[in-house]
Design a protein around this motif. Structure first.
Motif, PDB file in Angstrom:
ATOM      1  N   GLU A   1       5.198  -5.575  -9.439  1.00  0.00           N
ATOM      2  CA  GLU A   1       4.106  -5.025  -8.634  1.00  0.00           C
ATOM      3  C   GLU A   1       4.555  -3.779  -7.858  1.00  0.00           C
ATOM      4  O   GLU A   1       3.781  -2.839  -7.690  1.00  0.00           O
ATOM      5  N   TYR A   2       5.786  -3.777  -7.387  1.00  0.00           N
ATOM      6  CA  TYR A   2       6.322  -2.598  -6.703  1.00  0.00           C
ATOM      7  C   TYR A   2       6.355  -1.415  -7.674  1.00  0.00           C
ATOM      8  O   TYR A   2       5.932  -0.302  -7.335  1.00  0.00           O
ATOM      9  N   GLY A   3       6.829  -1.684  -8.878  1.00  0.00           N
ATOM     10  CA  GLY A   3       6.873  -0.633  -9.895  1.00  0.00           C
ATOM     11  C   GLY A   3       5.492  -0.135 -10.272  1.00  0.00           C
ATOM     12  O   GLY A   3       5.305   1.050 -10.577  1.00  0.00           O
ATOM     13  N   ALA A   4       4.496  -1.018 -10.237  1.00  0.00           N
ATOM     14  CA  ALA A   4       3.121  -0.609 -10.535  1.00  0.00           C
ATOM     15  C   ALA A   4       2.618   0.369  -9.488  1.00  0.00           C
ATOM     16  O   ALA A   4       1.952   1.359  -9.806  1.00  0.00           O
ATOM     17  N   GLY A   5       2.942   0.105  -8.226  1.00  0.00           N
ATOM     18  CA  GLY A   5       2.565   1.033  -7.172  1.00  0.00           C
ATOM     19  C   GLY A   5       3.238   2.381  -7.357  1.00  0.00           C
ATOM     20  O   GLY A   5       2.606   3.437  -7.191  1.00  0.00           O
ATOM     21  N   CYS A   6       4.529   2.357  -7.723  1.00  0.00           N
ATOM     22  CA  CYS A   6       5.248   3.601  -8.004  1.00  0.00           C
ATOM     23  C   CYS A   6       4.567   4.378  -9.130  1.00  0.00           C
ATOM     24  O   CYS A   6       4.389   5.605  -9.041  1.00  0.00           O
TER      25      CYS A   6
ATOM     26  N   SER B   1      -0.379  -7.062  -2.549  1.00  0.00           N
ATOM     27  CA  SER B   1      -0.785  -5.817  -1.896  1.00  0.00           C
ATOM     28  C   SER B   1       0.415  -5.140  -1.240  1.00  0.00           C
ATOM     29  O   SER B   1       0.588  -3.920  -1.352  1.00  0.00           O
ATOM     30  N   ARG B   2       1.247  -5.915  -0.551  1.00  0.00           N
ATOM     31  CA  ARG B   2       2.417  -5.339   0.134  1.00  0.00           C
ATOM     32  C   ARG B   2       3.357  -4.663  -0.851  1.00  0.00           C
ATOM     33  O   ARG B   2       3.858  -3.561  -0.599  1.00  0.00           O
ATOM     34  N   LEU B   3       3.608  -5.305  -1.970  1.00  0.00           N
ATOM     35  CA  LEU B   3       4.524  -4.733  -2.950  1.00  0.00           C
ATOM     36  C   LEU B   3       3.945  -3.467  -3.571  1.00  0.00           C
ATOM     37  O   LEU B   3       4.647  -2.461  -3.761  1.00  0.00           O
ATOM     38  N   ARG B   4       2.674  -3.496  -3.908  1.00  0.00           N
ATOM     39  CA  ARG B   4       2.043  -2.325  -4.519  1.00  0.00           C
ATOM     40  C   ARG B   4       2.046  -1.140  -3.562  1.00  0.00           C
ATOM     41  O   ARG B   4       2.378  -0.010  -3.951  1.00  0.00           O
ATOM     42  N   VAL B   5       1.689  -1.381  -2.314  1.00  0.00           N
ATOM     43  CA  VAL B   5       1.694  -0.301  -1.320  1.00  0.00           C
ATOM     44  C   VAL B   5       3.117   0.192  -1.080  1.00  0.00           C
ATOM     45  O   VAL B   5       3.348   1.404  -0.925  1.00  0.00           O
TER      46      VAL B   5
ATOM     47  N   THR C   1      -7.605  14.356  -2.192  1.00  0.00           N
ATOM     48  CA  THR C   1      -8.066  14.762  -3.528  1.00  0.00           C
ATOM     49  C   THR C   1      -7.931  13.629  -4.534  1.00  0.00           C
ATOM     50  O   THR C   1      -8.380  13.760  -5.673  1.00  0.00           O
ATOM     51  N   ALA C   2      -7.306  12.530  -4.113  1.00  0.00           N
ATOM     52  CA  ALA C   2      -7.120  11.390  -5.018  1.00  0.00           C
ATOM     53  C   ALA C   2      -7.060  10.101  -4.214  1.00  0.00           C
ATOM     54  O   ALA C   2      -6.657  10.099  -3.047  1.00  0.00           O
ATOM     55  N   LEU C   3      -7.457   9.018  -4.840  1.00  0.00           N
ATOM     56  CA  LEU C   3      -7.365   7.690  -4.239  1.00  0.00           C
ATOM     57  C   LEU C   3      -6.617   6.757  -5.182  1.00  0.00           C
ATOM     58  O   LEU C   3      -6.767   6.838  -6.400  1.00  0.00           O
ATOM     59  N   ILE C   4      -5.833   5.860  -4.585  1.00  0.00           N
ATOM     60  CA  ILE C   4      -5.255   4.735  -5.313  1.00  0.00           C
ATOM     61  C   ILE C   4      -5.838   3.471  -4.711  1.00  0.00           C
ATOM     62  O   ILE C   4      -5.797   3.283  -3.488  1.00  0.00           O
ATOM     63  N   CYS C   5      -6.384   2.618  -5.542  1.00  0.00           N
ATOM     64  CA  CYS C   5      -6.893   1.318  -5.084  1.00  0.00           C
ATOM     65  C   CYS C   5      -5.962   0.231  -5.592  1.00  0.00           C
ATOM     66  O   CYS C   5      -5.691   0.158  -6.791  1.00  0.00           O
ATOM     67  N   THR C   6      -5.477  -0.604  -4.682  1.00  0.00           N
ATOM     68  CA  THR C   6      -4.482  -1.592  -5.083  1.00  0.00           C
ATOM     69  C   THR C   6      -5.072  -2.785  -5.814  1.00  0.00           C
ATOM     70  O   THR C   6      -4.325  -3.615  -6.330  1.00  0.00           O
TER      71      THR C   6
END
Length: 208
Positions: free
Chosen positions: A58-63, A89-93, A136-141
């Protein structure tokens, strides 16, 4: 409770192995019967590391989500995050923040949604999109947050992808891929995790 009754029934039927699967990454404390049946955890982790777990990075997915946008030239990125008490959520962020920090030129704005439903995503994304200057961009977890973000952008007259790029992290619901326009998605390898769990379980029997 229901889980203990179900496990007791499986134990009485002399099952050879157990696979414990969670829809979201969670901490899972094994119950006593699992000490007598080979058990493998999928998308959940034993806090005492007593059982083997198969989990997505999940951390890598956020990266990866942040990297996609940074490599496309975005320097102002908003994040619609799920509640911080959720491990996923914590790992992704955490992955998003690390990648943005490493890039040095990226301004990151994080809005934590009250929960993971569409309405919460709408409210959090609207807050980000009303800021000046607007990201200019959004990331949704999470996918449902992404659906809410699309609705918020539409409500404010912000066009996707002409005015705003949006990346969603996958929860296995395949919602983001159904939107129009289709959103960029960082997929969670649910099928691969399940296949690995079955393979590892069968290999255990072969080794006995």
């Amino acid at each position: 409770d229901h889980q203990n009754r179900a496990l007791a029934t499986l134990h009485d039927r002399q099952v050879d192995a157990l696979l414990v699967m969670a829809p979201d990454l969670i901490s899972y404390s094994p119950v006593e019967v699992m000490s007598t049946i080979p058990t493998l955890l999928v998308n959940c982790v034993d806090p005492n590391a007593g059982l083997t777990s198969i989990v997505a990075d999940e951390y890598g997915a956020g990266c990866a989500a942040a990297r996609v946008l940074i490599q496309s030239g975005h320097t102002s990125i908003g994040v619609v995050s799920g509640p911080s008490d959720a491990m996923q959520s914590r790992l992704r962020v955490g992955g998003i923040e690390q990648t943005a920090e490493a890039a040095q030129t990226v301004e990151l704005s994080i809005q934590t949604a009250a929960n993971r439903d569409v309405n919460a995503g709408f409210a959090a994304a609207r807050t980000l999109l009303l800021a000046q200057p607007r990201p200019t961009a959004l990331i949704c977890t999470h996918e449902r947050l992404a659906v809410g973000a699309v609705l918020a952008a539409t409500n404010l007259g912000v066009r996707i992808p002409a005015d705003l790029s949006l990346v969603s992290l996958d929860d296995g619901e395949h919602l983001a891929a159904q939107l129009v326009p289709r959103l960029a998605t960082i997929e969670r390898p649910d099928r691969a995790m399940a296949e690995q769990a079955v393979t590892m379980t069968l290999e255990r029997f072969e080794d006995e």
